[in-house]
Design an enzyme around this catalytic site. Structure first.
Site, PDB file in Angstrom:
ATOM      1  N   HIS A   1      36.750 -21.108  -8.522  1.00 10.99           N
ATOM      2  CA  HIS A   1      37.634 -22.248  -8.942  1.00 10.99           C
ATOM      3  C   HIS A   1      37.646 -23.523  -7.975  1.00 10.99           C
ATOM      4  O   HIS A   1      38.398 -24.543  -8.038  1.00 10.99           O
ATOM      5  CB  HIS A   1      39.038 -21.838  -9.366  1.00 10.99           C
ATOM      6  CG  HIS A   1      39.698 -21.311  -8.069  1.00 10.99           C
ATOM      7  ND1 HIS A   1      39.686 -20.483  -7.403  1.00 10.99           N
ATOM      8  CD2 HIS A   1      40.728 -22.016  -7.107  1.00 10.99           C
ATOM      9  CE1 HIS A   1      40.404 -20.237  -6.393  1.00 10.99           C
ATOM     10  NE2 HIS A   1      41.283 -21.364  -6.262  1.00 10.99           N
TER      11      HIS A   1
HETATM   12  C1  UD1 Z   1      45.763 -24.783  -6.627  1.00 12.43           C
HETATM   13  C2  UD1 Z   1      45.412 -24.867  -5.181  1.00 12.43           C
HETATM   14  C3  UD1 Z   1      44.228 -23.890  -4.586  1.00 12.43           C
HETATM   15  C4  UD1 Z   1      44.741 -22.498  -5.030  1.00 12.43           C
HETATM   16  C5  UD1 Z   1      44.656 -22.475  -6.539  1.00 12.43           C
HETATM   17  C6  UD1 Z   1      45.185 -21.243  -6.883  1.00 12.43           C
HETATM   18  C7  UD1 Z   1      45.956 -27.060  -4.056  1.00 12.43           C
HETATM   19  C8  UD1 Z   1      45.458 -28.392  -3.852  1.00 12.43           C
HETATM   20  N1  UD1 Z   1      44.983 -26.233  -4.814  1.00 12.43           N
HETATM   21  O1  UD1 Z   1      44.182 -25.355  -7.091  1.00 12.43           O
HETATM   22  O2  UD1 Z   1      44.311 -24.019  -3.207  1.00 12.43           O
HETATM   23  O3  UD1 Z   1      43.357 -21.767  -4.561  1.00 12.43           O
HETATM   24  O4  UD1 Z   1      45.596 -23.300  -7.211  1.00 12.43           O
HETATM   25  O5  UD1 Z   1      44.543 -20.760  -8.201  1.00 12.43           O
HETATM   26  O6  UD1 Z   1      46.971 -27.049  -4.207  1.00 12.43           O
HETATM   27  N2  UD1 Z   1      45.553 -25.841 -14.947  1.00 12.43           N
HETATM   28  C9  UD1 Z   1      46.034 -25.282 -16.031  1.00 12.43           C
HETATM   29  N3  UD1 Z   1      46.981 -24.400 -16.166  1.00 12.43           N
HETATM   30  C10 UD1 Z   1      47.680 -24.176 -15.018  1.00 12.43           C
HETATM   31  C11 UD1 Z   1      47.427 -24.621 -13.773  1.00 12.43           C
HETATM   32  C12 UD1 Z   1      46.193 -25.872 -13.997  1.00 12.43           C
HETATM   33  O7  UD1 Z   1      45.314 -25.533 -17.376  1.00 12.43           O
HETATM   34  O8  UD1 Z   1      48.614 -23.332 -15.083  1.00 12.43           O
HETATM   35  C13 UD1 Z   1      44.131 -26.815 -15.034  1.00 12.43           C
HETATM   36  C14 UD1 Z   1      44.609 -28.141 -15.124  1.00 12.43           C
HETATM   37  O9  UD1 Z   1      43.479 -28.591 -15.927  1.00 12.43           O
HETATM   38  C15 UD1 Z   1      44.446 -28.589 -13.885  1.00 12.43           C
HETATM   39  C16 UD1 Z   1      43.492 -27.822 -13.162  1.00 12.43           C
HETATM   40  O10 UD1 Z   1      43.631 -26.525 -13.791  1.00 12.43           O
HETATM   41  O11 UD1 Z   1      44.128 -30.058 -13.790  1.00 12.43           O
HETATM   42  C17 UD1 Z   1      43.735 -27.469 -11.628  1.00 12.43           C
HETATM   43  O12 UD1 Z   1      45.055 -27.165 -11.348  1.00 12.43           O
HETATM   44  P1  UD1 Z   1      45.595 -27.430  -9.737  1.00 12.43           P
HETATM   45  O13 UD1 Z   1      46.910 -26.828  -9.553  1.00 12.43           O
HETATM   46  O14 UD1 Z   1      45.510 -28.940  -9.735  1.00 12.43           O
HETATM   47  O15 UD1 Z   1      44.701 -26.961  -8.661  1.00 12.43           O
HETATM   48  P2  UD1 Z   1      43.950 -25.426  -8.664  1.00 12.43           P
HETATM   49  O16 UD1 Z   1      42.461 -25.694  -8.856  1.00 12.43           O
HETATM   50  O17 UD1 Z   1      44.806 -24.560  -9.520  1.00 12.43           O
HETATM   51  N1  UDP Z   2      43.922 -12.956  -9.553  1.00  6.55           N
HETATM   52  C1  UDP Z   2      44.464 -12.540 -10.834  1.00  6.55           C
HETATM   53  N2  UDP Z   2      43.815 -12.889 -12.041  1.00  6.55           N
HETATM   54  C2  UDP Z   2      42.707 -13.272 -12.180  1.00  6.55           C
HETATM   55  C3  UDP Z   2      42.195 -14.105 -10.855  1.00  6.55           C
HETATM   56  C4  UDP Z   2      42.701 -13.876  -9.647  1.00  6.55           C
HETATM   57  O1  UDP Z   2      45.485 -11.803 -10.609  1.00  6.55           O
HETATM   58  O2  UDP Z   2      42.335 -13.642 -13.388  1.00  6.55           O
HETATM   59  C5  UDP Z   2      44.597 -12.746  -8.359  1.00  6.55           C
HETATM   60  C6  UDP Z   2      43.905 -12.375  -7.279  1.00  6.55           C
HETATM   61  O3  UDP Z   2      43.907 -10.742  -7.353  1.00  6.55           O
HETATM   62  C7  UDP Z   2      44.404 -12.717  -5.976  1.00  6.55           C
HETATM   63  C8  UDP Z   2      45.063 -14.158  -6.367  1.00  6.55           C
HETATM   64  O4  UDP Z   2      45.007 -14.162  -7.904  1.00  6.55           O
HETATM   65  O5  UDP Z   2      45.697 -12.067  -5.360  1.00  6.55           O
HETATM   66  C9  UDP Z   2      43.816 -15.291  -6.028  1.00  6.55           C
HETATM   67  O6  UDP Z   2      44.057 -16.578  -6.694  1.00  6.55           O
HETATM   68  P1  UDP Z   2      43.249 -17.881  -6.592  1.00  6.55           P
HETATM   69  O7  UDP Z   2      41.936 -17.244  -6.167  1.00  6.55           O
HETATM   70  O8  UDP Z   2      43.539 -18.393  -7.703  1.00  6.55           O
HETATM   71  O9  UDP Z   2      43.889 -18.544  -5.290  1.00  6.55           O
HETATM   72  P2  UDP Z   2      43.195 -18.429  -3.537  1.00  6.55           P
HETATM   73  O10 UDP Z   2      43.603 -17.111  -3.043  1.00  6.55           O
HETATM   74  O11 UDP Z   2      41.640 -19.074  -3.403  1.00  6.55           O
HETATM   75  O12 UDP Z   2      44.271 -19.532  -3.057  1.00  6.55           O
END
Ligand code: UD1
Ligand code: UDP
Length: 362
Positions: free
Chosen positions: A203
């Site tokens: 992601h």
């Molecule tokens: C964010 C964090 C990243 C973290 C990740 C965990 C920042 C800059 N990034 O990235 O560090 O690793 O969360 O998963 O804060 N979306 C949905 N539903 C949701 C959330 C997101 O559909 O509940 C989709 C939307 O299209 C959105 C995209 O995912 O535009 C990205 O979501 P966003 O929260 O901006 O960043 P993440 O990639 O989730």
């Molecule tokens: N995770 C989860 N379900 C999923 C993918 C990830 O429960 O389908 C959990 C995973 O065990 C970990 C956390 O989400 O604890 C990691 O989140 P993510 O990779 O979104 O964010 P990051 O750690 O890179 O910020």
């Protein structure tokens, strides 16, 4: 004492839950829990409160998706209002998301001390929004809870203003706390059907927002020759659709996309899989837990978790499809099982954090 926690995304719910429970359940100290609403889909937010056995937040700002500045600014305004009303003794944040940066800025401007859980991580990759968030937050914090001695050393080298404590990572606490329940959780049907599978998550913006990089990753993953279960982040699903790549994934015949799964199912998959492929931060840590002890191939060009490489769990394999499939296949041939030490503590990081704060704050 009045701690004020800010969370915004899936990993923050997971890694903050044991700290909140340490204050509320073990010490009877009521916390204020603010969710910025950066993650809002059922499968990215609500499901995790349930799986972590965590109570609902006291406030949700519902900021939703948007550009970095939009998300940071909306959260900043909402957090400031809540801080003025609640007047907490400390604001606690975890990790490196936009929610973390917003909370740190709002708090220091109101002269409220900030405690940063998981301080001192550095990828030295300036393309990553997380690298800026964590650096800025570390330099605004009064209490820096570094997961390892190595991250503490980085903070000392940067002359941060706050006090540094080595605590371990709360992800190990969360995992040990929920693993018994996870082992009773069902495996997703495709994982159950395959029996032998590899677990993938992907992601990071620098991987999935660029079409050529994402194409290369899918091509290379299909060439490893193993069945891959892929609970795909909504960001990645959106990019695969936008780039017209959904069919390409299907045509590999090896990558099985499913909805993101809850924490319990994910832990169960991590426990049962052959190995893990990821660009996630938290997952690189989780595989090092003695209860999991799996190999993880990091689909990135850098990591802010070098401890997991040194312990023998992680290998940074990059994103070049002419290289990473061969590297992974070579490691499979060599064998994946080994005894490896966990570099992220013994599962008592939350207790240490709560001990330090209750000693130092009124
Ligand atoms: C964010 C964090 C990243 C973290 C990740 C965990 C920042 C800059 N990034 O990235 O560090 O690793 O969360 O998963 O804060 N979306 C949905 N539903 C949701 C959330 C997101 O559909 O509940 C989709 C939307 O299209 C959105 C995209 O995912 O535009 C990205 O979501 P966003 O929260 O901006 O960043 P993440 O990639 O989730
Ligand atoms: N995770 C989860 N379900 C999923 C993918 C990830 O429960 O389908 C959990 C995973 O065990 C970990 C956390 O989400 O604890 C990691 O989140 P993510 O990779 O979104 O964010 P990051 O750690 O890179 O910020």
């Amino acid at each position: 004492m009045k701690p004020f926690f800010v969370i915004g995304t899936r990993p923050e719910i997971i890694k903050t839950a044991p700290v909140i429970r340490e204050f509320e359940d073990k010490r009877g100290i009521r916390c204020f829990l603010l969710h910025t609403g950066q993650h809002y889909s059922e499968t990215m937010s609500n499901a995790f409160f349930e799986d972590m056995d965590l109570r609902a937040p006291d406030m949700n700002l519902n900021i939703g998706s948007g550009s970095h500045s939009e998300q940071t600014a909306k959260a900043l305004i909402g957090i400031e209002k809540a801080l003025l009303k609640e007047k907490p003794d400390i604001v606690l944040v975890q990790g490196d998301t936009n929610a973390v940066l917003s909370a740190a800025i709002a708090a220091v401007k109101l002269h409220i001390p900030v405690g940063h859980i998981e301080a001192g991580l550095r990828s030295y990759d300036q393309r990553m929004p997380e690298e800026h968030n964590r650096r800025l937050t570390d330099h605004a914090s009064k209490f820096l809870f570094a997961p390892t001695e190595r991250s503490a050393e980085i903070l000392r080298g940067e002359n941060v203003w706050g006090e540094i404590f080595v605590t371990g990572n709360t992800v190990i606490d969360a995992l040990e706390m929920r693993l018994p329940a996870a082992m009773k959780a069902p495996l997703p049907p495709i994982a159950e059907k395959l029996g032998e599978f590899v677990l993938l998550t992907l992601h990071r913006a620098e991987n999935v927002d660029d079409k050529a990089t994402l194409q290369g990753l899918i091509r290379g993953l299909g060439e490893i020759g193993v069945d891959i279960v892929f609970p795909a982040h909504p960001r990645t699903v959106a990019r695969l659709k936008r780039f017209g790549m959904t069919k390409m994934v299907e045509e590999t015949g090896k990558i099985h996309i499913i909805e993101p799964v809850g924490y319990l199912s994910f832990l169960r998959m991590m426990k049962e899989c052959m190995f893990v492929l990821t660009d996630s931060g938290g997952i690189q840590e989780e595989v090092t837990s003695p209860s999991i002890n799996k190999r993880v191939f990091v689909l990135r060009t850098s990591t802010e978790r070098p401890e997991a490489v040194e312990s023998g769990h992680a290998m940074v394999v990059g994103v070049d499809p002419t290289k990473f499939p061969t590297m992974i296949k070579r490691e499979i041939e060599r064998g994946l099982d080994a005894d490896r030490p966990c570099p992220y503590g013994r599962g008592d990081a939350s207790k240490r954090i709560a001990d330090i704060l209750t000693e130092r704050l009124p």
